[in-house]
Design a protein around this motif. Sequence first.
Motif, mmCIF file in Angstrom:
data_model
loop_
_atom_site.group_PDB
_atom_site.id
_atom_site.type_symbol
_atom_site.label_atom_id
_atom_site.label_comp_id
_atom_site.label_asym_id
_atom_site.label_seq_id
_atom_site.Cartn_x
_atom_site.Cartn_y
_atom_site.Cartn_z
ATOM 1 N N VAL A 162 -12.749 -71.510 4.009
ATOM 2 C CA VAL A 162 -13.117 -72.844 3.559
ATOM 3 C C VAL A 162 -13.218 -73.759 4.778
ATOM 4 O O VAL A 162 -12.311 -73.769 5.623
ATOM 5 C CB VAL A 162 -12.072 -73.406 2.570
ATOM 6 N N ASP A 163 -14.308 -74.519 4.870
ATOM 7 C CA ASP A 163 -14.453 -75.520 5.921
ATOM 8 C C ASP A 163 -13.983 -76.861 5.378
ATOM 9 O O ASP A 163 -14.495 -77.349 4.359
ATOM 10 C CB ASP A 163 -15.902 -75.637 6.371
ATOM 11 N N VAL A 164 -13.011 -77.465 6.065
ATOM 12 C CA VAL A 164 -12.335 -78.668 5.585
ATOM 13 C C VAL A 164 -12.596 -79.830 6.540
ATOM 14 O O VAL A 164 -12.507 -79.671 7.765
ATOM 15 C CB VAL A 164 -10.814 -78.428 5.479
ATOM 16 N N ILE A 165 -12.906 -80.994 5.977
ATOM 17 C CA ILE A 165 -13.073 -82.221 6.749
ATOM 18 C C ILE A 165 -11.870 -83.113 6.490
ATOM 19 O O ILE A 165 -11.504 -83.353 5.337
ATOM 20 C CB ILE A 165 -14.370 -82.957 6.370
ATOM 21 N N ALA A 166 -11.234 -83.612 7.542
ATOM 22 C CA ALA A 166 -10.046 -84.451 7.416
ATOM 23 C C ALA A 166 -10.352 -85.695 6.589
ATOM 24 O O ALA A 166 -11.487 -86.191 6.569
ATOM 25 C CB ALA A 166 -9.531 -84.853 8.791
#
Length: 374
Positions: A162-166
């Motif tokens: 999963v690519d997560v953005i803060a």
Amino acid sequence: MKHRTVFLATSLTVVLGLGTVAALSGKLTEGRYKAIGLFSQVVSLVRSSYVEEVPLEKLEEGALNGLVSSADPQGTWVPEAYAQEFRAYQHRPLPPFGLVLAIRSSYPVVLEVLPGSAAAEAGLRPGELIERIGDQPVRARPPWRAFTALERAERQGEAVAVDVIAHDLSGKRPVRLQPGKPGDPSPQVTLREGVAVVRLPVVTQFQVARLAGLLPSPDTPVVLDLRGTALGDPEGVVEAASLLLGGEVQLPLAARGGSTKPVSASKPPTGRKVVVCVDHTTARAGEWLAFALSQRGVATVGMETFGDTGLRVPTRVADGELWVARHFLLNQEQKPILGRGLKPTTPVRPSLEGDAILEKALELARGEEKAKAA
């Protein structure tokens, strides 16, 4: 011609199905029937004018889900091929990998991370955004794409990247979710300088009954931290509110035409002092509970809530299922709380250091603010 006919038939069915929410929200008017013709014109122009060939299925998906979300921001039209997986996701007692998502600003946003879950172990936190699940981009995609991707990976026992953005948009990082770790929904109670701080990750009757055995005596004030709380049901919400405050608690869920679906519970009065922490990750059951308590005069501290108090059920439509809110809370202007949150009685912005929202709630629970004013 066959695809165009299916598209128009599906569009018409979805538009008619949105009447439940639209009648109260006012976001769709009698002009909605003209939208069918407009869709047809746009489809023809895009397919004839765009540089590359555009699949009709892609246009249909975007158009129909845009129409649905205009009436219910968390609603969706699910194609037949994915309807069963989406239903399985919605009916899970705990979400895949312990990760609760919703849609905000075209991104799946993390609303809740269950303690001890794969999502918690991967370092996911409420408020963060999801850009990709596996090899599938989920930004600006219909909600069912992200949900069914998680459902499929969990069911097959597969880890998923999963690519997560803060939450402050400061950066992006990859994480890996491991299967078989849905997390612990148990309530948690900790004492802080004479105040019981309560976390209730899942607001159901079973978990509320467990909470009853953990609460200190009624003369101990309680701070109920509902930040990052979304899971639960109306029956659990009224049980929780009645447990904390005593007396009768009602949760009037409105429907089209002004009818309501009342849910209530009653317990002996407690006389307990209660303060609630909320923010933009307080959603669904968390918002219902914050609303029920605020109706009894309980102070809410923090930021505006997420804005999703809808109960959604599927309706069969052409080539799929339509999920829109059939029941929802109304604000003081008698408008559904869908896409607009509950405003706290004591607004507090988060701080870079410490937890300003919790500290303010503890102060109110101890009565220190009144003492300062005196």
